[in-house]
Design a protein around this motif. Structure first.
Motif, PDB file in Angstrom:
ATOM      1  N   ARG A 103       0.836  -1.208   0.000  1.00 27.49           N
ATOM      2  CA  ARG A 103       0.000   0.000   0.000  1.00 27.49           C
ATOM      3  C   ARG A 103       0.871   1.259   0.000  1.00 27.49           C
ATOM      4  O   ARG A 103       0.581   2.228  -0.706  1.00 27.49           O
ATOM      5  CB  ARG A 103      -0.908   0.015   1.227  1.00 27.49           C
ATOM      6  N   ALA A 104       1.929   1.243   0.800  1.00 20.22           N
ATOM      7  CA  ALA A 104       2.808   2.408   0.876  1.00 20.22           C
ATOM      8  C   ALA A 104       3.476   2.670  -0.466  1.00 20.22           C
ATOM      9  O   ALA A 104       3.620   3.829  -0.892  1.00 20.22           O
ATOM     10  CB  ALA A 104       3.856   2.199   1.967  1.00 20.22           C
ATOM     11  N   MET A 105       3.881   1.600  -1.148  1.00 22.97           N
ATOM     12  CA  MET A 105       4.500   1.771  -2.461  1.00 22.97           C
ATOM     13  C   MET A 105       3.514   2.392  -3.445  1.00 22.97           C
ATOM     14  O   MET A 105       3.862   3.311  -4.202  1.00 22.97           O
ATOM     15  CB  MET A 105       5.004   0.422  -2.971  1.00 22.97           C
ATOM     16  N   PHE A 106       2.282   1.908  -3.425  1.00 22.62           N
ATOM     17  CA  PHE A 106       1.277   2.471  -4.324  1.00 22.62           C
ATOM     18  C   PHE A 106       0.963   3.915  -3.952  1.00 22.62           C
ATOM     19  O   PHE A 106       0.858   4.788  -4.822  1.00 22.62           O
ATOM     20  CB  PHE A 106      -0.001   1.638  -4.292  1.00 22.62           C
ATOM     21  N   ASP A 107       0.801   4.190  -2.659  1.00 18.60           N
ATOM     22  CA  ASP A 107       0.504   5.559  -2.219  1.00 18.60           C
ATOM     23  C   ASP A 107       1.603   6.529  -2.650  1.00 18.60           C
ATOM     24  O   ASP A 107       1.317   7.621  -3.160  1.00 18.60           O
ATOM     25  CB  ASP A 107       0.352   5.610  -0.696  1.00 18.60           C
ATOM     26  N   ASN A 108       2.856   6.135  -2.445  1.00 21.37           N
ATOM     27  CA  ASN A 108       3.971   7.011  -2.828  1.00 21.37           C
ATOM     28  C   ASN A 108       4.033   7.205  -4.334  1.00 21.37           C
ATOM     29  O   ASN A 108       4.321   8.297  -4.831  1.00 21.37           O
ATOM     30  CB  ASN A 108       5.290   6.418  -2.326  1.00 21.37           C
ATOM     31  N   MET A 110       1.479   6.996  -6.417  1.00 26.63           N
ATOM     32  CA  MET A 110       0.361   7.831  -6.803  1.00 26.63           C
ATOM     33  C   MET A 110       0.629   9.297  -6.451  1.00 26.63           C
ATOM     34  O   MET A 110       0.286  10.212  -7.204  1.00 26.63           O
ATOM     35  CB  MET A 110      -0.923   7.345  -6.129  1.00 26.63           C
ATOM     36  N   LYS A 111       1.256   9.522  -5.293  1.00 26.08           N
ATOM     37  CA  LYS A 111       1.590  10.885  -4.886  1.00 26.08           C
ATOM     38  C   LYS A 111       2.544  11.527  -5.891  1.00 26.08           C
ATOM     39  O   LYS A 111       2.365  12.675  -6.300  1.00 26.08           O
ATOM     40  CB  LYS A 111       2.223  10.877  -3.499  1.00 26.08           C
ATOM     41  N   ARG A 112       3.548  10.764  -6.306  1.00 28.29           N
ATOM     42  CA  ARG A 112       4.496  11.308  -7.284  1.00 28.29           C
ATOM     43  C   ARG A 112       3.798  11.568  -8.619  1.00 28.29           C
ATOM     44  O   ARG A 112       4.054  12.584  -9.276  1.00 28.29           O
ATOM     45  CB  ARG A 112       5.662  10.338  -7.478  1.00 28.29           C
ATOM     46  N   THR A 113       2.922  10.659  -9.011  1.00 26.63           N
ATOM     47  CA  THR A 113       2.193  10.846 -10.262  1.00 26.63           C
ATOM     48  C   THR A 113       1.345  12.101 -10.220  1.00 26.63           C
ATOM     49  O   THR A 113       1.249  12.847 -11.205  1.00 26.63           O
ATOM     50  CB  THR A 113       1.300   9.618 -10.550  1.00 26.63           C
ATOM     51  N   SER A 114       0.716  12.375  -9.067  1.00 20.05           N
ATOM     52  CA  SER A 114      -0.120  13.567  -8.956  1.00 20.05           C
ATOM     53  C   SER A 114       0.716  14.840  -9.083  1.00 20.05           C
ATOM     54  O   SER A 114       0.267  15.835  -9.653  1.00 20.05           O
ATOM     55  CB  SER A 114      -0.890  13.557  -7.625  1.00 20.05           C
ATOM     56  N   VAL A 115       1.950  14.802  -8.575  1.00 24.03           N
ATOM     57  CA  VAL A 115       2.850  15.950  -8.729  1.00 24.03           C
ATOM     58  C   VAL A 115       3.246  16.113 -10.193  1.00 24.03           C
ATOM     59  O   VAL A 115       3.373  17.237 -10.702  1.00 24.03           O
ATOM     60  CB  VAL A 115       4.103  15.773  -7.845  1.00 24.03           C
TER      61      VAL A 115
END
Length: 236
Positions: A103-108, A110-115
């Motif tokens: 989950r942490a890998m996906f969250d990170n 996704m966060k980078r993708t949003s940036v």
């Protein structure tokens, strides 16, 4: 799986750990500028001349640090990968093994993708530019992406070993679907400007986890998705 060792992380991290010689500092500054250009105009848009203008250097001065435009492009790919690891992979390693780490890998990610909705993703733009162009630049791009996907598959395998996912989980399939989610998120948010793209990505991820999860792992509470940032006008 093999990732960049701490000693070979991003140029900026190396600079922070020990002083660099003047030539190294100049090369790091050129790569920094090249990375900024590449996220906007793509790797193919990079040129020694454009960087010379940005750095206020002579073309021969820039060329001396790389030897060729191709080597410059490869240096940018390596630096982008090092920063990706620093922002996405290494922080996730602090999470417990298994589903929390996945989950942490996906969250990170996704966060980078949003940036990168505004700046662009070199992995994605590079795939478009070099998908049918064999050579060292394509090889460097493919190697970086495959390294990350291998880490994702390994996280899935550990989640199976921890009993969080079904024993018959196909790690390749699950990693493929998670990767597909990120590609869809980038397309929806950056190209189609869909305001609810992040929410849909989180929902889709929870759906994937639900299909592969062992019964005991289904007690976790789904996350509240972040609100998608509105892309800046004119972002390519």
């Amino acid at each position: 799986m093999r990732v960049t060792s701490p000693a070979r992380r991003s140029l900026s991290a190396s600079a922070a750990s020990k002083p660099m010689q003047k030539g190294q500092q100049t090369k790091a500054a050129i790569v920094e500028a090249a990375l900024g250009l590449a996220t906007q105009i793509g790797l193919e848009g990079l040129s020694i001349g454009a960087l010379a203008d940005v750095m206020q250097m002579s073309k021969s001065g820039v060329f001396a640090h790389f030897g060729s435009r191709e080597e410059l492009q490869i240096s940018v790919v390596r630096e982008y990968h090092a920063r990706f690891e620093e922002e996405v992979f290494y922080p996730a390693m602090a999470a417990p093994r298994g589903l929390p780490r996945l989950r942490a890998m996906f969250d990170n990610w996704m966060k980078r993708t949003s940036v990168e909705i505004d700046s662009g993703c070199i992995y994605i733009s590079g795939a478009v530019e070099f998908d049918d162009r064999p050579g060292p630049v394509r090889d460097a791009l493919a190697s970086s992406v495959n390294t990350w996907l291998s880490a994702m598959r390994r996280a899935v395998e550990l989640a199976v070993a921890e009993g969080h996912l079904n024993p018959d989980t196909d790690a390749d399939q699950m990693a493929f679907e998670i990767h597909a989610l990120i590609l869809a998120l980038h397309y929806e948010a950056r190209f189609l400007r869909s305001p609810d793209s992040l929410r849909r990505a989180v929902k889709a991820f929870e759906g994937i986890v639900g299909r592969f999860s062992a019964p005991a792992a289904m007690t976790s509470t789904p996350r509240t998705p972040r609100t998608a940032r509105t892309p800046q006008p004119g972002a390519a």
